[in-house]
Design an enzyme around this catalytic site. Structure first.
Site, PDB file in Angstrom:
ATOM      1  CB  SER A  23      -0.877   0.019   1.234  1.00 12.92           C
ATOM      2  OG  SER A  23      -1.568   1.272   1.442  1.00 12.92           O
TER       3      SER A  23
ATOM      4  CE1 TYR B 213      -3.995  -2.052   4.972  1.00  9.08           C
ATOM      5  CE2 TYR B 213      -3.378   0.198   4.362  1.00  9.08           C
ATOM      6  CZ  TYR B 213      -3.983  -1.286   3.944  1.00  9.08           C
ATOM      7  OH  TYR B 213      -4.166  -1.220   2.754  1.00  9.08           O
TER       8      TYR B 213
ATOM      9  CE  LYS C 148      -1.089  -3.945   3.190  1.00  9.23           C
ATOM     10  NZ  LYS C 148      -1.403  -5.224   2.510  1.00  9.23           N
TER      11      LYS C 148
HETATM   12  N1  LIG Z   1      -8.641  -1.225  -1.776  1.00  9.08           N
HETATM   13  C1  LIG Z   1      -7.736  -0.392  -1.493  1.00  9.08           C
HETATM   14  O1  LIG Z   1      -8.065   0.978  -1.425  1.00  9.08           O
HETATM   15  C2  LIG Z   1      -6.368  -0.869  -1.150  1.00  9.08           C
HETATM   16  C3  LIG Z   1      -5.243   0.136  -1.180  1.00  9.08           C
HETATM   17  C4  LIG Z   1      -4.019  -0.194  -1.038  1.00  9.08           C
HETATM   18  C5  LIG Z   1      -3.780  -1.587  -0.555  1.00  9.08           C
HETATM   19  N2  LIG Z   1      -4.758  -2.468  -0.621  1.00  9.08           N
HETATM   20  C6  LIG Z   1      -4.232  -3.872  -0.252  1.00  9.08           C
HETATM   21  O2  LIG Z   1      -4.653  -4.672  -1.360  1.00  9.08           O
HETATM   22  C7  LIG Z   1      -4.787  -5.959  -0.804  1.00  9.08           C
HETATM   23  C8  LIG Z   1      -6.213  -6.738  -1.122  1.00  9.08           C
HETATM   24  O3  LIG Z   1      -7.211  -6.007  -0.529  1.00  9.08           O
HETATM   25  P1  LIG Z   1      -8.613  -5.370  -1.174  1.00  9.08           P
HETATM   26  O4  LIG Z   1      -8.688  -3.933  -1.291  1.00  9.08           O
HETATM   27  O5  LIG Z   1      -8.610  -6.160  -2.393  1.00  9.08           O
HETATM   28  O6  LIG Z   1      -9.430  -6.028  -0.085  1.00  9.08           O
HETATM   29  P2  LIG Z   1     -10.607  -7.123  -0.136  1.00  9.08           P
HETATM   30  O7  LIG Z   1     -11.629  -6.931  -1.261  1.00  9.08           O
HETATM   31  O8  LIG Z   1     -11.335  -7.082   1.172  1.00  9.08           O
HETATM   32  O9  LIG Z   1      -9.866  -8.265  -0.252  1.00  9.08           O
HETATM   33  C9  LIG Z   1      -9.228  -8.895   0.697  1.00  9.08           C
HETATM   34  C10 LIG Z   1      -8.933 -10.634   0.309  1.00  9.08           C
HETATM   35  O10 LIG Z   1      -8.217 -11.006   1.493  1.00  9.08           O
HETATM   36  C11 LIG Z   1      -8.891 -12.526   1.961  1.00  9.08           C
HETATM   37  N3  LIG Z   1      -8.222 -12.519   3.157  1.00  9.08           N
HETATM   38  C12 LIG Z   1      -8.816 -11.411   4.517  1.00  9.08           C
HETATM   39  N4  LIG Z   1      -8.156 -12.160   5.304  1.00  9.08           N
HETATM   40  C13 LIG Z   1      -7.786 -13.169   5.218  1.00  9.08           C
HETATM   41  C14 LIG Z   1      -7.165 -14.383   5.871  1.00  9.08           C
HETATM   42  N5  LIG Z   1      -6.826 -14.218   7.203  1.00  9.08           N
HETATM   43  N6  LIG Z   1      -6.925 -15.574   5.253  1.00  9.08           N
HETATM   44  C15 LIG Z   1      -7.350 -15.961   3.671  1.00  9.08           C
HETATM   45  N7  LIG Z   1      -7.838 -14.809   3.080  1.00  9.08           N
HETATM   46  C16 LIG Z   1      -8.014 -13.719   3.684  1.00  9.08           C
HETATM   47  C17 LIG Z   1     -10.389 -11.835   1.884  1.00  9.08           C
HETATM   48  O11 LIG Z   1     -11.379 -13.019   2.003  1.00  9.08           O
HETATM   49  P3  LIG Z   1     -12.912 -12.656   2.546  1.00  9.08           P
HETATM   50  O12 LIG Z   1     -13.423 -11.582   1.495  1.00  9.08           O
HETATM   51  O13 LIG Z   1     -13.671 -13.879   2.278  1.00  9.08           O
HETATM   52  O14 LIG Z   1     -12.779 -12.217   3.680  1.00  9.08           O
HETATM   53  C18 LIG Z   1     -10.269 -11.434   0.282  1.00  9.08           C
HETATM   54  O15 LIG Z   1     -10.300 -12.263  -0.484  1.00  9.08           O
HETATM   55  C19 LIG Z   1      -4.850  -6.166   0.703  1.00  9.08           C
HETATM   56  O16 LIG Z   1      -3.499  -6.250   1.224  1.00  9.08           O
HETATM   57  C20 LIG Z   1      -4.897  -4.519   0.993  1.00  9.08           C
HETATM   58  O17 LIG Z   1      -4.346  -4.098   2.057  1.00  9.08           O
HETATM   59  C21 LIG Z   1      -5.882  -2.031  -0.958  1.00  9.08           C
END
Ligand SMILES: NC(=O)c1ccc[n+]([C@@H]2O[C@H](COP(=O)([O-])OP(=O)(O)OC[C@H]3O[C@@H](n4cnc5c(N)ncnc54)[C@H](OP(=O)(O)O)[C@@H]3O)[C@@H](O)[C@H]2O)c1
Length: 248
Positions: A136, A148, A152
Site C-alpha cells: 500500500s 495498517y 505494509k
Molecule cells: N482497496 C484499497 O484501497 C487498497 C489500497 C492499498 C492496498 N490495498 C491492499 O490490497 C490487498 C487486497 O485488498 P482489497 O482491497 O482487494 O480487499 P478485499 O476486497 O477485502 O480482499 C481481501 C481478500 O483477502 C482475503 N482474506 C482476508 N483475510 C484473510 C485471511 N486471514 N486468510 C485468507 N484470506 C483472507 C479476503 O477473503 P474474504 O473476502 O472472504 O474475507 C479477500 O479475498 C490488501 O493487502 C490491501 O491492504 C488495498
C-alpha cells in the site's frame, strides 16, 4: 498455460488478478477467508473457465492451514504467487486496541509469510517464478491506521528481503503499492456504517490522487506485469500504483 496461487483471490484486487489470469488460460488457486466471496467468485467465472479455477477457503494467518492450502489444485510447478490478503483498521498509538493491532499485523503480514514459505517448494519447481505482494502507499505515507501502515512497511521489507534470498532460485519478488481503489477492504473491516458513507469517502479520496481515482483493473495490470515475462529483470521493486498519491 501456467499455474498461479492468488492469496486473497476471492475479492477486490486479488479477485481481479484471478479473473485476468483465467482469461489468458492460466490455472488459478484462489484463496479467501470466508464462504460468501468464494462462492460469488465460483458463480461469476464463465463456465468455460471454471475447470482452470480452484477456490479454497481458509485462514492464512494459521500456519497449518497455509500448509494444507498449498496442496490444492493440480500438482506440479507453480509459476507465481500473489499475496493480496488484507484488512484495515483505524487508530493511532492512543486509540488502537491491542486486539486490532495483532489481527491487522497477522492478516497483512503473517498470512504472506505463511503461504509464501509453504508454497516455496512448488515455486522452485518452476523456472523463473514470481511473487507479487500487494502492499500500500501507506507503507511510506502513514495513513489513519498505525497497524495498517506498519504492516505494509514490513511487507515492503519482506519483499526486498525475499528478492535477495530467492534470486538464487531465479524467483523474483516485487510489491505493488496501491492508492485507494473500490473493493471490500474498508466495508469488510467495519470502517463505515454503510455503503453510502463509503462511497462519499471514496469520492473524497479520489480527489487526493493527482490522476483521480483508480480501480482494481489498474492494480491488477501492474501485478500481471510483475508476474510475467515482461519483467524478468525486475526484483525487489516496490511499485507505487496510486495515480501519483505518494508524491502529492
Ligand atoms: N482497496 C484499497 O484501497 C487498497 C489500497 C492499498 C492496498 N490495498 C491492499 O490490497 C490487498 C487486497 O485488498 P482489497 O482491497 O482487494 O480487499 P478485499 O476486497 O477485502 O480482499 C481481501 C481478500 O483477502 C482475503 N482474506 C482476508 N483475510 C484473510 C485471511 N486471514 N486468510 C485468507 N484470506 C483472507 C479476503 O477473503 P474474504 O473476502 O472472504 O474475507 C479477500 O479475498 C490488501 O493487502 C490491501 O491492504 C488495498
Amino acid at each position: 498455460m501456467n499455474r498461479y496461487f492468488v492469496a486473497g483471490g476471492t475479492s477486490g484486487i486479488g479477485r481481479q488478478c484471478t479473473f485476468e489470469l483465467l482469461r489468458r488460460g492460466d490455472e488459478v488457486v484462489a484463496i479467501g477467508r470466508g464462504d460468501e466471496h468464494a462462492e460469488d467468485l465460483r458463480q461469476s467465472v464463465p463456465a468455460s473457465l471454471r475447470p482452470l479455477l480452484t477456490v479454497v477457503v481458509g485462514d492464512l494467518t494459521d500456519v497449518a492451514t497455509a500448509r494444507q492450502v498449498v496442496t490444492a489444485g493440480n500438482p506440479g510447478p507453480v509459476a507465481g504467487l500473489v499475496n493480496s490478503v488484507g484488512c484495515i483498521s483505524v487508530g493511532g498509538i492512543e486509540t488502537e486496541t491491542p486486539e486490532r493491532w495483532k489481527s491487522t499485523i497477522a492478516t497483512n503480514l503473517d498470512s504472506a509469510f505463511n503461504i509464501t514459505q509453504a508454497l516455496l517448494p512448488r515455486l522452485r519447481q518452476s523456472s523463473g517464478s514470481s511473487i507479487v505482494n500487494v502492499s500500500s502507499i501507506c507503507s511510506r505515507r502513514p495513513c489513519e491506521s498505525l497497524s495498517y501502515s506498519v504492516s505494509k512497511a514490513a511487507l515492503d521489507m519482506f519483499t526486498m528481503h525475499l528478492a535477495k534470498d530467492l534470486a538464487r532460485y531465479s524467483i523474483r519478488v516485487n510489491s505493488v503499492n496501491p492508492g485507494v481503489v473500490k473493493t471490500n477492504l474498508q466495508l469488510g473491516s467495519g470502517l463505515f456504517e454503510d455503503k453510502a458513507a463509503y462511497e462519499r469517502w471514496l469520492k473524497e479520496m479520489a480527489a487526493l490522487h493527482p490522476l483521480g481515482g483508480g480501480s482494481v483493473e489498474d492494480v491488477a495490470s501492474a501485478v500481471l506485469f510483475l508476474l510475467g515475462r515482461g519483467s524478468t529483470w525486475i526484483t525487489g521493486t516496490v511499485l507505487a500504483v496510486d495515480g501519483g498519491r505518494a508524491v502529492a
